[in-house]
Design a protein around this motif. Structure first.
Motif, PDB file in Angstrom:
ATOM      1  N   SER B  21       2.016   7.527 -42.065  1.00  0.00           N
ATOM      2  CA  SER B  21       2.995   8.606 -41.945  1.00  0.00           C
ATOM      3  C   SER B  21       2.318   9.962 -42.183  1.00  0.00           C
ATOM      4  N   LEU B  24       0.380  11.061 -39.234  1.00  0.00           N
ATOM      5  CA  LEU B  24       1.239  11.639 -38.189  1.00  0.00           C
ATOM      6  C   LEU B  24       1.608  13.090 -38.528  1.00  0.00           C
ATOM      7  N   THR B  54       2.356   6.019 -29.661  1.00  0.00           N
ATOM      8  CA  THR B  54       3.714   5.652 -30.106  1.00  0.00           C
ATOM      9  C   THR B  54       3.864   4.145 -30.211  1.00  0.00           C
ATOM     10  N   PHE B  86       7.028  12.851 -33.342  1.00  0.00           N
ATOM     11  CA  PHE B  86       6.386  12.480 -34.603  1.00  0.00           C
ATOM     12  C   PHE B  86       7.424  12.222 -35.682  1.00  0.00           C
ATOM     13  N   LYS B  90       7.868   8.882 -37.862  1.00  0.00           N
ATOM     14  CA  LYS B  90       7.864   8.916 -39.333  1.00  0.00           C
ATOM     15  C   LYS B  90       9.146   8.277 -39.887  1.00  0.00           C
ATOM     16  N   THR B 148      -4.220   3.673 -34.122  1.00  0.00           N
ATOM     17  CA  THR B 148      -3.467   4.932 -34.196  1.00  0.00           C
ATOM     18  C   THR B 148      -4.386   6.046 -34.693  1.00  0.00           C
TER      19      THR B 148
END
Lengths: 171, 171
Positions: B21, B24, B54, B86, B90, B148
């Protein structure tokens, strides 16, 4: 019932490292077929400040041999980090597999509470065996195997998820 | 002594997902600072036949919520996979953390021998709980979190190893 420290470590390395070796075979074959100098792939990075492929493989090897040694209360063997070809990297993986394969469950099991001290970035860091394995070694080991795979995929080597890992069977 | 199935699953997700998180957040801040349309990063891939960012986050979430549910003998919740920003991603991570955080050790422990059947690529695949967690869920979960991170690093987001994971303290 519970998982043993052995079961959570050695078999994971024995599952992933042969896949990593096979991925390097595909990379070498790709380089040969496309007339790419192998060093181009061996030195490839995803970004300038990331480690190149060769270093990713060396670090994955270090996490495997280092963790098994430390959990068993032994000094990890030092490898020279002088690999300069796909064959060299494959030999290092084979050597790592040979080393971790020598350990018996009785040497690793019961290491949950073992004190393990590392120097990371110049700072001493203390772990208990369980947290060292679950929250440090395994994420790092898989980070570097995944990144090796990502570097090669990004450079056009044809790899699928099954090259990264074979799903286990029952048991 | 041994590791419990709970200890090898929920705390790993609780360690890694907040880092994902925060990564991101850095990506969103990078996009804003460089006037990059967020969708460019959200749809970025390392190679055309790989999943975009994503989808990597969605799959990481799926492995976390799916594994905890299955080990506890429950049906995993279905999320809609409709994240488009985003903030959406999250929120999905937060929802996943909320879900896995509800499970108590007593619901997960003892699931080593539980039969778990998945359909993978159209084929039924049977696992025992321990192998499902150690040799399937954890490598896959870390594959998608690492990828990611690799996508964002490759696209110039400034990330260090500490963004991927915080080393655990003692214990």
């Amino acid at each position: 019932m519970t998982i043993s420290m052995y079961r959570a470590s050695v078999p994971l390395f024995q599952q992933m490292l042969p896949c990593l070796s096979a991925v390097l075979d595909k990379a070498a074959a790709h380089a040969a077929a496309k007339k790419i100098e192998p060093a181009v792939l061996l030195n490839a990075r995803l970004y300038p400040d990331m480690f190149p492929l060769t270093r990713q493989v060396q670090i994955a090897s270090d996490f495997a041999k280092g963790s098994v040694a430390r959990l068993a209360g032994q000094e990890p063997p030092k490898y020279e980090d002088n690999e300069a070809s796909f064959d060299d990297l494959k030999a290092r993986i084979a050597k790592t597999l040979g080393y971790v394969g020598e350990f018996k469950p009785s040497q690793i099991d019961g290491s949950e509470e073992r004190d393990i001290t590392l120097v990371l970035g110049g700072n001493q860091r203390k772990f208990k065996g369980e947290s060292y394995l679950v929250n440090f070694v395994i994420p790092n080991f898989l980070f570097h195997t995944t990144t090796t795979y990502a570097i090669l995929l990004h450079n056009g080597v044809e790899l699928g998820k099954r090259d990264f890992m074979q799903p286990p069977g029952v048991g």
